[in-house]
Scaffold this active site. Structure first.
Site, short mmCIF file in Angstrom:
data_model
loop_
_atom_site.label_atom_id
_atom_site.label_comp_id
_atom_site.label_asym_id
_atom_site.label_seq_id
_atom_site.Cartn_x
_atom_site.Cartn_y
_atom_site.Cartn_z
N LYS A 72 5.64 -21.00 23.56
CA LYS A 72 6.58 -19.87 23.45
C LYS A 72 7.01 -19.55 24.83
O LYS A 72 6.62 -20.00 25.87
CB LYS A 72 6.16 -18.79 23.09
CG LYS A 72 5.57 -18.70 21.83
CD LYS A 72 5.49 -17.52 20.92
CE LYS A 72 4.81 -17.55 19.33
NZ LYS A 72 6.10 -17.91 18.57
N ASP A 97 4.20 -24.04 4.18
CA ASP A 97 4.46 -24.20 5.73
C ASP A 97 6.07 -24.34 5.72
O ASP A 97 6.65 -25.19 5.30
CB ASP A 97 3.92 -25.60 6.02
CG ASP A 97 3.89 -26.00 7.43
OD1 ASP A 97 5.25 -25.81 7.99
OD2 ASP A 97 3.15 -26.17 8.17
N HIS A 98 6.56 -23.38 6.23
CA HIS A 98 8.09 -23.31 6.23
C HIS A 98 8.77 -24.48 6.68
O HIS A 98 10.03 -24.85 6.48
CB HIS A 98 8.66 -21.80 6.53
CG HIS A 98 8.77 -21.53 7.94
ND1 HIS A 98 7.80 -21.42 8.71
CD2 HIS A 98 9.83 -21.62 8.68
CE1 HIS A 98 8.02 -21.19 10.07
NE2 HIS A 98 9.57 -21.44 10.04
N ASP A 107 -1.59 -21.36 15.35
CA ASP A 107 -0.11 -20.80 14.94
C ASP A 107 0.77 -22.00 14.60
O ASP A 107 1.54 -21.71 13.77
CB ASP A 107 0.33 -19.79 15.94
CG ASP A 107 1.48 -19.23 15.59
OD1 ASP A 107 1.61 -18.40 14.31
OD2 ASP A 107 2.60 -19.15 16.18
N ARG A 149 0.93 -1.20 -0.08
CA ARG A 149 0.03 -0.01 -0.05
C ARG A 149 0.78 1.26 0.08
O ARG A 149 0.52 2.34 -0.55
CB ARG A 149 -0.81 -0.07 1.15
CG ARG A 149 -2.41 0.33 1.02
CD ARG A 149 -3.25 0.24 2.26
NE ARG A 149 -2.35 -0.42 3.28
CZ ARG A 149 -3.22 -1.02 4.18
NH1 ARG A 149 -4.37 -1.02 4.21
NH2 ARG A 149 -2.26 -1.41 5.15
N LYS A 193 0.58 -19.11 5.63
CA LYS A 193 -0.06 -19.25 6.83
C LYS A 193 -0.43 -18.14 7.53
O LYS A 193 0.32 -17.13 7.61
CB LYS A 193 0.53 -20.40 7.53
CG LYS A 193 1.72 -19.98 8.29
CD LYS A 193 2.13 -21.06 9.13
CE LYS A 193 1.39 -20.72 10.90
NZ LYS A 193 2.28 -19.96 11.65
N HIS A 205 2.61 -26.70 11.48
CA HIS A 205 4.04 -27.24 11.53
C HIS A 205 3.94 -28.43 12.35
O HIS A 205 4.46 -29.59 11.82
CB HIS A 205 4.71 -26.31 12.46
CG HIS A 205 4.80 -24.90 11.80
ND1 HIS A 205 4.77 -24.71 10.40
CD2 HIS A 205 5.16 -23.54 12.39
CE1 HIS A 205 4.72 -23.31 10.33
NE2 HIS A 205 5.00 -22.55 11.45
N GLU A 262 10.08 -22.99 21.78
CA GLU A 262 10.68 -21.52 21.58
C GLU A 262 11.04 -20.85 22.74
O GLU A 262 10.21 -20.77 23.79
CB GLU A 262 9.89 -20.59 20.82
CG GLU A 262 9.41 -21.43 19.26
CD GLU A 262 8.57 -20.26 18.61
OE1 GLU A 262 9.16 -19.54 17.54
OE2 GLU A 262 7.44 -20.29 18.62
C1 BG6 Z 1 5.73 -19.20 12.63
C2 BG6 Z 1 4.98 -18.80 13.70
O1 BG6 Z 1 5.13 -20.03 11.62
O2 BG6 Z 1 6.94 -19.85 13.13
C3 BG6 Z 1 5.64 -18.32 14.85
O3 BG6 Z 1 4.02 -17.99 13.27
C4 BG6 Z 1 6.90 -18.98 15.10
O4 BG6 Z 1 5.04 -17.76 15.98
C5 BG6 Z 1 7.75 -19.52 14.05
O5 BG6 Z 1 7.83 -18.19 15.98
C6 BG6 Z 1 8.81 -20.61 14.33
O6 BG6 Z 1 9.47 -21.10 13.38
P1 BG6 Z 1 11.06 -21.32 13.41
O7 BG6 Z 1 11.56 -21.53 12.06
O8 BG6 Z 1 11.84 -20.09 13.93
O9 BG6 Z 1 11.17 -22.51 13.99
#
Ligand code: BG6
Length: 478
Positions: free
Chosen positions: A326, A172-173, A230, A46, A143, A235, A211
């Site tokens: 977290k 989904d990384h 989340d 934007r 996502k 994941h 985390e």
């Molecule tokens: C994301 C979440 O998809 O993955 C985050 O939205 C999370 O909340 C993150 O911190 C964790 O990814 P990674 O690769 O650091 O384990």
């Protein structure tokens, strides 16, 4: 090896994900020589700025999030020369003609929707209206893919109006992480494990994604999502699928995704006493969850643990324990396959109880470890100890092996190559929501508040109980 020439448009090109992940990843692929001479990246958002200002923005992002790569200033300048920018209104008409003029026909055109799901439908519609939704186009969606089954279905329907499934890349990384792919190599590239990979030999499986960070600056999004939406729905469920699925006939997108889908569909509903939710408390100068998300009455969970059962021939009777949260003790993610004890100990009770554990470590130190039982060296008789057969990639394969592309680099290049194996299919995402929805609805109906847990701990006590009452325990988070 360079991939075919492409134009990649990043919608949300000034957003947080673009700054932290997408743009630095593209730069590293550029440095690696994968982005051929005519390939270009177009930021779209934007904000009203010109290409020069955008280049400054991207330079700052790469310097901040990948200072090491950015120190190659000649490469950085060259990469910035490949960038342009279009200010546009996702819901209106402003900017779209310009964007259509920027992307070239007859080459790969990828559109990365790095925006909230509320805009997916609008973007797909505009791409169609302005002639950019042809068979060379593909879209990448981030996502969260909706917040429940109904919204995910609506999103799938919206995208399907203008794009076919083979053009839609749902990211989904976690699937792009090196060890996650290695999980498939270990399972299906070795004779050793697969015969034992079932409820006859496996006592249980644990999946932990811990985390140490809190919700940071994403409180607004996170408080509406929570750990279940989340992390768990995507994941952790993807990890569960890869560890539990039947061998696909081929390593190709539909063969793999068909098998993953079968796992999700075989999951039993989760009884309320098999789920634990938690919310972190303050620690030192770090605020508690509610303060951090600026919602004093928040009942959103920053931790969730659950016990899942897969009702099929392979897994009936083997529980899967999953947890994520977290502000836990450490950043540590792993999958542990805990095998049963030998049926009879020829060494007598004094030798203790032993079992093999195969641990797939996702982060921070990627690697695979197999715990085996051996005789304690020395004259003390037949005393048994467990030692790890360790394959930390960096040690086993040399330091360069730790230098693999990060998840986003790999996944973006897969989009350009047209390989969907590591992306989620629409029916998979819907099935995952169909499983998590009743859990979330149950919490809402019962008005359940999450249990507080100390920051820096392993989560709420009830999560430990979830295992203890089955005579098992979580592995240490470290
Ligand atoms: C994301 C979440 O998809 O993955 C985050 O939205 C999370 O909340 C993150 O911190 C964790 O990814 P990674 O690769 O650091 O384990």
């Amino acid at each position: 090896i360079p991939v075919d020439p492409f134009d990649l448009v990043v919608f949300g090109g000034t957003g947080d994900l673009a700054r932290r992940k997408i743009l630095p990843a593209l730069f590293r692929r550029f440095q690696a020589g994968q982005m051929g001479e005519s390939s270009r990246v177009i930021g779209a958002a934007r904000s009203d700025m010109d290409a020069e200002a955008y280049r400054g923005f991207v330079r700052a992002a790469i310097e901040e999030f990948d200072p090491q790569a950015a120190s190659d200033s000649a490469a950085l300048e060259e990469f910035l020369g490949r960038l342009s920018y279009v200010a546009l209104d996702a819901k209106g008409t402003a900017g779209w003609d310009k964007l259509a003029g920027e992307v070239s026909a007859g080459r790969i055109r990828a559109f990365y929707f790095s925006v909230g799901p509320g805009l997916f439908g609008d973007l797909a519609q505009r791409l169609h209206d302005y002639g950019m939704a042809d068979h060379d186009s593909r879209i990448v969606v981030e996502k969260p893919f909706g917040r429940d089954l109904a919204s995910a279905r609506a999103l799938n329907r919206g995208l399907a109006q203008h794009f076919q499934e083979h053009q839609i890349y749902r990211i989904d990384h976690y699937l792009g992480k090196e060890t996650v792919q290695n999980l498939m190599a270990v399972r299906f590239g070795n004779m050793l494990f697969e015969p034992l990979w079932n409820s006859q030999y496996v006592d249980h499986i644990q999946i932990t994604v811990a985390e140490s960070v809190g919700v940071g600056g994403r409180g607004d999004y996170y408080d509406r999502a929570g750990a279940m939406r989340d992390m768990m729905q995507n994941h952790l469920m993807q990890l569960l699928c890869l560890i539990a699925m039947e061998p696909p006939a081929k390593f190709d997108p539909d063969a793999v995704r068909d098998e993953k889908l079968k796992v999700i569909r075989a999951l039993d509903p989760v009884a309320p006493d098999n789920v634990v939710r938690g919310q972190y408390q303050a620690e030192g100068d770090k605020p508690d969850y509610c303060t951090q998300v600026e919602n004093p009455d928040s009942r959103t969970e920053s931790f969730v643990a659950l016990k899942a059962h897969i009702s099929n021939w392979r897994w009936a009777g083997t529980p899967f324990y999953l947890r994520t949260g977290k502000r836990l003790k450490d950043r540590a993610s792993e999958i542990a396959v805990v095998f049963k004890e030998a049926p009879h100990s020829i060494f007598g009770a004094g030798a203790g109880r032993h079992r093999n554990i195969l641990t797939i470590k996702l982060q921070p130190n990627e690697g695979i470890e197999l715990g085996v039982t051996i005789k304690e060296p020395g004259p003390g008789g037949m005393r048994l100890i467990d030692v790890p057969l360790d394959m930390t990639f960096a040690e086993a394969l040399g330091p360069d092996s730790a230098d693999f592309p990060d998840a986003y680099e790999r996944l973006i290049m897969d989009v350009i190559r047209g390989n969907q194996t590591l992306f989620m299919r629409g029916d998979e995402v819907e099935a995952a929501w169909a499983w998590t929805d009743p859990i979330i609805e149950g919490w809402e109906e019962r008005g359940e508040a999450p249990q507080p847990y100390a920051s820096g701990s392993a989560g709420p006590d009830d999560s430990l109980m979830l295992m203890h009452r089955d005579g098992r325990r979580w592995r240490e988070i470290k």
